[in-house]
Write an enzyme that holds these catalytic residues in place. Structure first.
Site, PDB file in Angstrom:
ATOM      1  N   ASP A 166      44.186  33.978  39.442  1.00 32.63           N
ATOM      2  CA  ASP A 166      42.805  33.514  39.473  1.00 32.63           C
ATOM      3  C   ASP A 166      42.195  33.612  38.075  1.00 32.63           C
ATOM      4  OD1 ASP A 166      40.273  33.203  41.578  1.00 32.63           O
ATOM      5  OD2 ASP A 166      39.754  34.225  39.716  1.00 32.63           O
ATOM      6  N   SER A 212      34.156  31.865  45.305  1.00 33.96           N
ATOM      7  CA  SER A 212      33.904  32.904  44.303  1.00 33.96           C
ATOM      8  C   SER A 212      32.979  33.985  44.876  1.00 33.96           C
ATOM      9  CB  SER A 212      33.341  32.274  43.033  1.00 33.96           C
ATOM     10  OG  SER A 212      33.327  33.198  41.968  1.00 33.96           O
ATOM     11  N   HIS A 218      40.363  28.625  39.937  1.00 29.15           N
ATOM     12  CA  HIS A 218      39.314  29.406  40.574  1.00 29.15           C
ATOM     13  C   HIS A 218      38.449  28.455  41.383  1.00 29.15           C
ATOM     14  CE1 HIS A 218      36.644  32.831  41.127  1.00 29.15           C
ATOM     15  NE2 HIS A 218      35.599  32.089  40.747  1.00 29.15           N
TER      16      HIS A 218
END
Length: 398
Positions: free
Chosen positions: A270, A174, A337
């Site tokens: 995502d 991330s 994610h």
């Protein structure tokens, strides 16, 4: 009969928990105390930190640095909020965390990196390790020093043996995945000339796309992050020499200019990008996307089509950056994610696969040059191996 069936389910759950615990292991925190004198500190001025599990056997001179994710702060208020937890203060961090997935130390569950020196860098600066503002306002005591923190941590690891690295991999998830892109060339430059250096970004390829209402929400947000943190001096010069600093916070403008090999792991849908770039609440005042964002199975046909269009835009921008044969990618059609730090998505009997290949194998094949590795999945809902995320209405995804 009901009690018997309940007992069977409880036994199965216990077995599953035992299995998951066996695939992960606890690693204690290390505080970089000498970084404070260099001004390399978290938002609240506390020392940066990481968790270090030493390599062994043939992997003793191989190093995997994995950067934690956790969003960004774009103004004084949101940065102050982060100082109340581990996102902005090492004082609030857990002293021990579990390693699994790409950080795991069992050969069966992490065959290519299990015996490397494996480090998880804690994220407490709110700028994907790019900030560098000298002045500190005494009214807030906020320190914008992410770029300095990255350097201090790498220097500390070099002193602990990484100076002898034969192989090195900078990875992240991330906001940490974005950091692994933005700091990729810098990381390479700090390693010995003979080291085989590569970078790996998991769920870090955030694109500059418009919202469902047509606004440029993520562009404005990233512009504020870069301005607040003084990020320009720690963004890749190959990008800032020709583009504005905020543009160089977007991977689509950085990856095409990278000389160091990089591998991109991302879900084409995502979940963070769908929730925060495509359909943030500010662009959906009536909440028509609320249920869809909680789980892709809740989406209407029209919403799925909007997401398919987003996927095509994402792939177009991604492919534009993967021009070098040394780069690679694993793009599945999941609503997910961050997938490399969790065992069930990294490497397990039912992990997501693309072209019959797990993420772990794709990354390993790429790193060791065993085979070209660019796996692009077909559109949703074609992949039954996906671990699609489902959220409750109170969940705030990092």
């Amino acid at each position: 009969m009901a009690y018997s069936r309940l007992g069977q389910w409880l036994s199965l759950l216990v077995c599953l928990l035992i299995l998951l615990q066996a695939e992960s292991h606890p690693v204690e925190i290390t505080f970089v105390q000498n970084a404070v004198a260099k001004g390399a500190v978290c938002l609240d001025g506390s020392p940066p930190a990481y968790h270090f599990d030493k390599g062994f056997g043939a992997g003793v001179n191989n190093w995997l640095i994995h950067i934690e994710g956790g969003g960004w702060c774009n103004n004084v208020e949101t940065c102050l909020e982060r100082t109340k937890n581990f996102r902005g203060s090492s004082k609030k961090m857990e002293k021990t965390i579990s390693f699994s997935g790409v950080l795991g130390k069992k050969q069966t569950s992490n065959p290519d990196f299990y015996n490397w020196n494996r480090i998880k860098v804690r994220y407490c600066d709110g700028s994907s390790f790019t900030g560098d503002v000298e002045a500190v306002n005494p009214a807030t005591n906020l320190h914008f020093r992410g770029g300095r923190v990255f350097r201090a941590i790498i220097d500390d690891l070099l002193a602990k043996g990484m100076i002898n690295a034969k192989n090195a991999l900078l990875s992240g998830c991330s906001a940490g995945g974005l950091a692994s892109i933005l700091q990729c060339e810098n990381f390479h430059s700090l390693l010995p000339a003979g080291t085989n250096v590569k970078c790996l970004a998991d769920a870090g390829y955030f694109i500059n796309a418009k919202t469902i209402s047509g606004s440029q929400q993520i562009q404005a947000f990233y512009s504020e992050v870069v301005a607040l943190h003084g990020s320009e001096k720690h963004l890749p010069v190959s990008c800032t020499s020709s583009l504005r600093p905020w543009q160089c916070f977007f991977p689509q403008n950085v990856v095409p200019r990278l000389r160091t090999p990089i591998f991109l792991v991302n879900a084409a849908y995502d979940s963070w990008q769908i929730k925060n770039i495509l359909a943030p609440s500010i662009a959906d005042p009536k909440g028509s996307w609320k249920s869809c964002k909680l789980g892709i199975k809740n989406c209407s046909p029209a919403q799925i089509q909007t997401m398919q269009d987003y996927r095509l835009q994402f792939l177009d921008l991604l492919n534009g950056g993967l021009t070098s044969a040394s780069h690679g990618a694993f793009i599945d059609s999941c609503y997910a994610h961050c997938q490399i730090g969790t065992q069930e998505t990294w490497l397990a009997t039912d992990s997501p696969v693309v072209s019959k290949t797990t993420i772990a194998k794709a990354v390993g094949d790429w790193y060791y040059n065993r085979s070209p590795s660019k796996k692009i999945d077909c559109p949703y809902p074609c992949n039954p191996t996906c671990k699609n995320r489902e959220f409750d209405s109170n969940n705030q995804e990092d």
